[in-house]
Design an enzyme around this catalytic site. Structure first.
Site, PDB file in Angstrom:
ATOM      1  CB  CYS A   1      27.978  39.206  40.802  1.00 37.64           C
ATOM      2  SG  CYS A   1      28.965  38.720  39.451  1.00 37.64           S
TER       3      CYS A   1
ATOM      4  CB  SER B   1      33.360  38.041  32.480  1.00 37.70           C
ATOM      5  OG  SER B   1      32.406  37.066  32.785  1.00 37.70           O
TER       6      SER B   1
ATOM      7  CD  GLU C   1      23.416  50.384  37.505  1.00 39.43           C
ATOM      8  OE1 GLU C   1      22.497  51.069  37.972  1.00 39.43           O
ATOM      9  OE2 GLU C   1      23.514  49.156  37.716  1.00 39.43           O
TER      10      GLU C   1
ATOM     11  CB  CYS D   1      32.945  45.562  38.107  1.00 43.35           C
ATOM     12  SG  CYS D   1      31.718  44.593  37.205  1.00 43.35           S
TER      13      CYS D   1
ATOM     14  CB  CYS E   1      22.734  42.306  28.227  1.00 38.74           C
ATOM     15  SG  CYS E   1      23.677  40.842  27.727  1.00 38.74           S
TER      16      CYS E   1
ATOM     17  N   GLY F   1      26.167  43.953  29.874  1.00 37.62           N
ATOM     18  CA  GLY F   1      26.471  43.629  28.480  1.00 37.62           C
ATOM     19  C   GLY F   1      27.422  42.455  28.310  1.00 37.62           C
ATOM     20  CD  GLU F   2      29.357  37.999  25.974  1.00 43.97           C
ATOM     21  OE1 GLU F   2      28.939  37.339  26.927  1.00 43.97           O
ATOM     22  OE2 GLU F   2      30.564  38.062  25.664  1.00 43.97           O
TER      23      GLU F   2
ATOM     24  CG  ASN G   1      24.381  39.276  44.926  1.00 43.83           C
ATOM     25  OD1 ASN G   1      24.713  39.279  46.100  1.00 43.83           O
ATOM     26  ND2 ASN G   1      25.225  39.126  43.926  1.00 43.83           N
TER      27      ASN G   1
ATOM     28  CB  CYS H   1      21.775  35.337  31.883  1.00 44.03           C
ATOM     29  SG  CYS H   1      23.048  35.188  30.624  1.00 44.03           S
TER      30      CYS H   1
ATOM     31  CB  SER I   1      28.911  33.542  32.966  1.00 50.68           C
ATOM     32  OG  SER I   1      29.421  34.784  33.313  1.00 50.68           O
ATOM     33  CG  LEU I   2      30.194  26.377  32.928  1.00 49.67           C
ATOM     34  CD1 LEU I   2      30.357  26.445  31.433  1.00 49.67           C
ATOM     35  CD2 LEU I   2      31.255  25.425  33.509  1.00 49.67           C
ATOM     36  CG  HIS I   3      26.404  30.650  35.965  1.00 50.49           C
ATOM     37  ND1 HIS I   3      27.251  30.953  36.996  1.00 50.49           N
ATOM     38  CD2 HIS I   3      26.390  31.738  35.166  1.00 50.49           C
ATOM     39  CE1 HIS I   3      27.732  32.190  36.841  1.00 50.49           C
ATOM     40  NE2 HIS I   3      27.232  32.679  35.731  1.00 50.49           N
TER      41      HIS I   3
ATOM     42  CB  CYS J   1      21.856  38.442  34.767  1.00 49.67           C
ATOM     43  SG  CYS J   1      22.604  40.019  34.356  1.00 49.67           S
TER      44      CYS J   1
HETATM   45  S1  SF4 Z   1      24.964  37.683  32.793  1.00 50.50           S
HETATM   46 FE1  SF4 Z   1      26.092  38.987  31.344  1.00 50.50          FE
HETATM   47  S2  SF4 Z   1      25.535  38.107  29.357  1.00 50.50           S
HETATM   48 FE2  SF4 Z   1      24.008  37.334  30.793  1.00 50.50          FE
HETATM   49  S3  SF4 Z   1      22.312  38.820  30.671  1.00 50.50           S
HETATM   50 FE3  SF4 Z   1      23.675  39.477  32.354  1.00 50.50          FE
HETATM   51  S4  SF4 Z   1      25.023  40.971  31.402  1.00 50.50           S
HETATM   52 FE4  SF4 Z   1      24.108  39.794  29.732  1.00 50.50          FE
END
Ligand code: SF4
Length: 346
Positions: free
Chosen positions: A339, A197, A94, A107, A114, A165-166, A296, A118, A220-222, A121
């Site tokens: 996001c 990112s 996507e 984006c 992935c 993905g990372e 979200n 996380c 992405s710290l959080h 996500c």
């Molecule tokens: S936030 Fe990014 S790194 Fe983490 S699971 Fe989602 S896509 Fe993967």
């Protein structure tokens, strides 16, 4: 596509030159072919009208072009456009076009699925299937740039590698795609308009520094506390905050580029003054700014956004300490384009 055909976009210009001279064609044609492939995004050799018909046939015998195509498009009430893109092997990824008053942002995804899981996500609940090629990352930008012009009459201004993905676990193709996006032989965009990112792959952040990249880096710290971060981002178990911070300092020393920390303020998880203090203590070590991202909710997890009042207190605390803070409102929520919501629901 026959299996013995090579995707011509995996070749660099010298390799194309070698291949066409072996066909008995003049070397200067390689530049024309390269322009067709990248600058003009040709999806078929027959589009290369300044090449002779016999030459196009010879190219077709040895090579193929595997463009990404649009499988499905949804437009949000806030004008955000989400696309399901289809890859040559039928996998779907996507990509989202986000128009705001100041920017037109693409984006894009870097992997099918992935591996980092996380907890907040939607993509994290999918398996990682494979990395995207540089051309598959590039094609998303081209398709979104076309949509920007067709729908809103505005060119793309920014690109963020924040989709599925990372990107730093697909390092080679991520950097190769940036090279094509920024090259005059590609889209000629400034690297300062691109943000990659990461969830925090320390080793590859160091590598970005060593490679002296010119694009922006977001993390992405959080959570700025290892126990909490381990809970929501399993990558933190091996890439602890201390290891991450050392890698980011190395990146900054090499690039002099300020880091953006993304922080979702979850209700009753990381929204207290103590959490803000930990975030401040982490940020003050590294030239940086903080983007607070509106969350979200997704069906797989119970996280919720913090309340407006708590968010204000959290933000004010950081600002009083001299941290630059921006609040990023979510876009495209009604079509699951926001996001953390990308999960191939179709
Ligand atoms: S936030 Fe990014 S790194 Fe983490 S699971 Fe989602 S896509 Fe993967």
């Amino acid at each position: 596509m026959l299996p013995n055909k090579i995707d011509i976009r995996t070749l660099n210009i010298d390799q194309i030159k070698e291949a066409i001279t072996a066909m008995g064609e003049p070397a200067f044609r390689s530049k024309q072919i390269f322009e067709w492939l990248w600058q003009k995004s040709a999806t078929d050799f027959d589009m290369m009208t300044n090449l002779s018909l016999p030459m196009r046939e010879k190219l077709k015998e040895q090579f193929c072009i595997r463009p990404v195509t649009i499988f499905k498009t949804q437009i949000s009430s806030d004008r955000t456009i989400k696309n399901a893109f289809q890859l040559h092997d039928a996998h779907i990824i996507e990509g989202v076009l986000i128009p705001t008053s100041e920017r037109m942002t693409a984006c894009i995804s870097s992997q099918v699925g992935c591996s980092l899981s996380c907890k907040f996500c939607a993509t994290g609940y999918m398996d990682r299937v494979r990395n995207l090629d540089a051309s598959e990352i590039y094609d998303q930008v081209v398709l979104l740039a076309n949509q920007a012009k067709e729908n809103y009459g505005i060119p793309l201004s920014n690109i963020v590698y924040m989709g599925m993905g990372e990107p730093l676990l697909n390092y080679k193709n991520t950097l190769a795609s940036v090279e094509k996006i920024t090259s005059p032989q590609g889209l000629g965009m400034s690297p300062s308009r691109i943000t990659v990112s990461t969830a925090g792959i320390a080793k590859m952040i160091r590598q970005l520094g060593d490679d002296e990249v010119k694009f922006n880096l977001a993390v992405s710290l959080h959570a700025a506390n290892d126990i909490k971060r381990n809970e929501i981002m399993p990558i933190n178990e091996t890439n602890t905050l201390e290891i991450l911070s050392d890698a980011l300092l190395h990146f900054y020393e090499k690039t002099k580029s300020r880091i953006t920390f993304e922080y979702i303020v979850f209700d009753n998880f990381n929204d207290s003054i103590e959490d803000a203090r930990e975030l401040y203590n982490f940020c003050k070590k590294i030239p940086s700014k903080v983007n607070i991202i509106e969350y979200n909710p997704i069906s797989n997890a119970d996280f919720m956004n913090t309340g407006v009042d708590k968010l204000e207190i959290f933000k004010n605390f950081l600002e009083r300490k001299g941290i630059i803070v921006n609040i990023r409102r979510s876009r495209g929520k009604d079509i699951d384009a926001a996001c953390g919501q990308l999960a191939n629901k179709q």
